[in-house]
Write an enzyme that holds these catalytic residues in place. Structure first.
Site, PDB file in Angstrom:
ATOM      1  N   ASN A  96      23.919 -56.938   6.868  1.00  0.00           N
ATOM      2  CA  ASN A  96      25.367 -56.726   6.797  1.00  0.00           C
ATOM      3  C   ASN A  96      26.027 -57.268   8.066  1.00  0.00           C
ATOM      4  OD1 ASN A  96      25.481 -54.528   8.842  1.00  0.00           O
ATOM      5  ND2 ASN A  96      24.168 -53.523   7.336  1.00  0.00           N
ATOM      6  N   ASP A 132      21.549 -49.656   2.771  1.00  0.00           N
ATOM      7  CA  ASP A 132      21.320 -48.546   1.842  1.00  0.00           C
ATOM      8  C   ASP A 132      20.203 -48.848   0.849  1.00  0.00           C
ATOM      9  OD1 ASP A 132      23.235 -46.848   2.888  1.00  0.00           O
ATOM     10  OD2 ASP A 132      24.858 -47.732   1.707  1.00  0.00           O
ATOM     11  N   LYS A 191       6.648 -66.578  -1.056  1.00  0.00           N
ATOM     12  CA  LYS A 191       8.049 -66.927  -1.263  1.00  0.00           C
ATOM     13  C   LYS A 191       8.368 -66.936  -2.760  1.00  0.00           C
ATOM     14  CE  LYS A 191      11.189 -70.756  -0.535  1.00  0.00           C
ATOM     15  NZ  LYS A 191      11.275 -72.191  -0.342  1.00  0.00           N
ATOM     16  N   PHE A 232      28.394 -42.380  11.944  1.00  0.00           N
ATOM     17  CA  PHE A 232      29.497 -43.332  11.786  1.00  0.00           C
ATOM     18  C   PHE A 232      29.730 -43.570  10.302  1.00  0.00           C
ATOM     19  CE2 PHE A 232      30.906 -45.551  15.705  1.00  0.00           C
ATOM     20  CZ  PHE A 232      30.216 -44.772  16.611  1.00  0.00           C
ATOM     21  N   LYS A 241      30.877 -37.110   4.545  1.00  0.00           N
ATOM     22  CA  LYS A 241      29.580 -37.518   5.102  1.00  0.00           C
ATOM     23  C   LYS A 241      29.154 -36.595   6.244  1.00  0.00           C
ATOM     24  CE  LYS A 241      30.081 -42.321   3.754  1.00  0.00           C
ATOM     25  NZ  LYS A 241      30.293 -43.711   4.147  1.00  0.00           N
ATOM     26  N   LYS A 294      25.655 -34.667   5.848  1.00  0.00           N
ATOM     27  CA  LYS A 294      24.543 -35.066   6.718  1.00  0.00           C
ATOM     28  C   LYS A 294      24.403 -34.151   7.938  1.00  0.00           C
ATOM     29  CE  LYS A 294      25.100 -39.840   5.118  1.00  0.00           C
ATOM     30  NZ  LYS A 294      24.793 -41.252   5.357  1.00  0.00           N
TER      31      LYS A 294
HETATM   32  N1  CTP Z   1      22.801 -44.010   7.664  1.00  0.00           N
HETATM   33  C1  CTP Z   1      21.465 -43.768   7.898  1.00  0.00           C
HETATM   34  N2  CTP Z   1      20.525 -44.205   7.016  1.00  0.00           N
HETATM   35  C2  CTP Z   1      20.878 -44.847   5.884  1.00  0.00           C
HETATM   36  C3  CTP Z   1      22.254 -45.083   5.621  1.00  0.00           C
HETATM   37  C4  CTP Z   1      23.186 -44.653   6.536  1.00  0.00           C
HETATM   38  O1  CTP Z   1      21.135 -43.190   8.936  1.00  0.00           O
HETATM   39  N3  CTP Z   1      19.943 -45.252   5.049  1.00  0.00           N
HETATM   40  C5  CTP Z   1      23.784 -43.524   8.649  1.00  0.00           C
HETATM   41  C6  CTP Z   1      24.527 -44.599   9.399  1.00  0.00           C
HETATM   42  O2  CTP Z   1      23.865 -44.914  10.609  1.00  0.00           O
HETATM   43  C7  CTP Z   1      25.871 -43.950   9.674  1.00  0.00           C
HETATM   44  C8  CTP Z   1      26.054 -42.993   8.516  1.00  0.00           C
HETATM   45  O3  CTP Z   1      24.759 -42.822   7.942  1.00  0.00           O
HETATM   46  O4  CTP Z   1      25.864 -43.205  10.861  1.00  0.00           O
HETATM   47  C9  CTP Z   1      26.998 -43.405   7.453  1.00  0.00           C
HETATM   48  O5  CTP Z   1      26.627 -44.617   6.895  1.00  0.00           O
HETATM   49  P1  CTP Z   1      27.365 -45.176   5.603  1.00  0.00           P
HETATM   50  O6  CTP Z   1      26.677 -46.419   5.149  1.00  0.00           O
HETATM   51  O7  CTP Z   1      28.847 -45.231   5.860  1.00  0.00           O
HETATM   52  O8  CTP Z   1      27.105 -43.941   4.605  1.00  0.00           O
HETATM   53  P2  CTP Z   1      26.411 -43.823   3.244  1.00  0.00           P
HETATM   54  O9  CTP Z   1      25.935 -42.410   3.156  1.00  0.00           O
HETATM   55  O10 CTP Z   1      25.396 -44.894   3.079  1.00  0.00           O
HETATM   56  O11 CTP Z   1      27.618 -43.967   2.211  1.00  0.00           O
HETATM   57  P3  CTP Z   1      28.256 -45.240   1.475  1.00  0.00           P
HETATM   58  O12 CTP Z   1      27.487 -46.471   1.929  1.00  0.00           O
HETATM   59  O13 CTP Z   1      28.113 -44.925   0.040  1.00  0.00           O
HETATM   60  O14 CTP Z   1      29.713 -45.251   1.916  1.00  0.00           O
END
Ligand code: CTP
Length: 400
Positions: A206, A275, A285, A319, A333, A337
């Site tokens: 990303n 995610d 490959k 974050f 969140k 969490k």
């Molecule tokens: N995070 C994490 N591990 C993951 C995904 C996210 O530790 N597999 C943590 C990120 O470091 C961040 C927080 O979760 O501090 C929020 O990440 P975000 O991607 O905004 O949240 P998601 O729960 O994945 O929600 P969405 O992508 O559906 O908005």
């Protein structure tokens, strides 16, 4: 506090006049040093009038006896050096220890804190040499504020604008504040994106640059913490003094975080963790065929949620990068969490969030409060996050 304002030779040199005034209003005694090029853009008299002091304009002045050592004396008499505008030339000379005029010689003799506000053409800023020099300076502890984005004097639009004087002054205040309020703490910071392999040659990732997380690590170090920085693949140089663990995938990041959880007292999860990933990465490959290719992805473990379940007394900051309903999503969140604070930022507006040097965030706190922070350089935001986190800890202890 006595500070030197080093003025480089760029179109934005006129803004340094306003900066010299603002710094004095905030209690700094300002000694201006101008490079020769700066004097082509603005007269020393302007600064002399604004500061009420003689402006240093060169190594070799009429007063031969005093001038030969004046750069050492100025270095000794001041606690901070602020360079604005910092041209590509000054950034390069500071990074490489080239001392060929008063300002660059003084820099080498200087042991206090250094802040640079770069301003230059976008291509000059983006050049690998400049970026490398900036990273060298940053890793050496130099505060870098900006540049901002916008229309430049050369007619192009992009990164390279000198930050506004008030933003530079805010940065100076934050950077120079004598604080040791994180001494005794171990701050575990995650930063950057993760990289999830699809096969031996491809990956998904990303747009996270890691700048916010690295700024948090810098701020924590400056405030006396031991810092463990778990970093995804980024092009930044880790701050000197941090124990840096480089990882690629979400699984590697999880392992590094869990390995260092026990010794941490504050955990800041600014990484943009992927995610989804390919659970069983093909060994060879993947070859092209004429048919449509469907990628099947599995969820990665949520590291923040796992830390939240096992956090004990530790302070946990998450974050959330959102494109809509930022505050509501951040609060959801934070609760899901089990964080103490969630830093919400909007990522679909230009100039803040991913890849940029500035951010505009809302801190969603466990206490129920939401604190909107004004747009500011990420290093300033980093300090504000710690300011609020320490206040939060006090109020949580008061409740107990
Ligand atoms: N995070 C994490 N591990 C993951 C995904 C996210 O530790 N597999 C943590 C990120 O470091 C961040 C927080 O979760 O501090 C929020 O990440 P975000 O991607 O905004 O949240 P998601 O729960 O994945 O929600 P969405 O992508 O559906 O908005």
């Amino acid at each position: 506090m006595n500070v030197v304002l080093g003025v480089g030779g760029g179109i934005a040199a006129y803004k340094a006049a306003e900066l010299s005034r603002l710094l004095q209003e905030r209690g700094y005694a300002v000694q201006v040093v101008m490079t020769e090029a700066a004097q082509q853009f603005i007269q020393p008299l302007t600064f002399a009038a604004l500061t009420g002091r003689k402006v240093v304009t060169g190594l070799f002045t009429e007063d031969i006896l005093s001038s030969s050592i004046e750069h050492i004396q100025v270095a000794r008499d001041n606690q901070a050096l602020i360079v604005a505008p910092a041209t590509a030339g000054l950034v390069g000379k500071f990074a490489n220890g080239i001392a060929d005029d008063f300002l660059t010689s003084m820099y080498l003799a200087f042991t206090g804190k250094v802040i640079m506000a770069p301003a230059m053409n976008t291509n000059m800023w983006n050049h690998a040499a400049t970026q490398h020099n900036v990273e060298l300076l940053r890793a050496r502890g130099c505060g870098i504020v900006g540049p901002g984005e916008g229309v430049l004097a050369c007619g192009t639009t992009g990164a390279g604008r000198l930050m506004e004087p008030v933003q530079i002054a805010d940065f100076v205040d934050q950077f120079l504040m004598e604080r040791n309020d994180l001494s005794g703490e171990t701050v575990l910071v995650t930063a950057g994106p993760t990289q999830e392999a699809l096969d031996p040659v491809r990956y998904i990732t990303n747009r996270s640059s890691g700048k916010m997380g690295y700024s948090i690590a810098e701020a924590a170090l400056a405030r006396g913490a031991k810092v463990i920085l778990v970093s995804g693949p980024v092009s930044l140089t880790p701050p000197a003094g941090a124990q840096t663990i480089k990882v690629k995938s979400a699984l590697e990041m999880r392992k590094a975080v869990l390995n260092h959880l026990a010794e941490s007292t504050i955990i800041v999860k600014s990484a943009a963790v992927a995610d989804y990933h390919v659970a069983n990465i093909p060994e060879q490959k993947v070859k092209k065929t004429a048919a449509r290719f469907i990628l099947e992805l599995d969820p990665t473990p949520d590291i923040l949620a796992e830390v939240g379940r096992n956090k004990g007394d530790r302070l946990l900051v998450g974050f959330a990068a959102e494109t809509q309903n930022m505050v509501a999503e951040a609060r959801r969140k934070m609760e899901a969490k089990n964080c103490d604070m969630l830093v919400g930022n909007v990522v679909n507006q230009s100039g803040t969030g991913f890849e940029s040097d500035e951010n505009e965030v809302t801190l969603v706190m466990r206490t129920g409060a939401n604190v909107a922070l004004a747009r500011a350089p990420k290093r300033v935001i980093a300090d504000q996050i710690f300011d609020h986190l320490l206040k939060l800890r006090l109020s949580l202890h008061a409740v107990k």
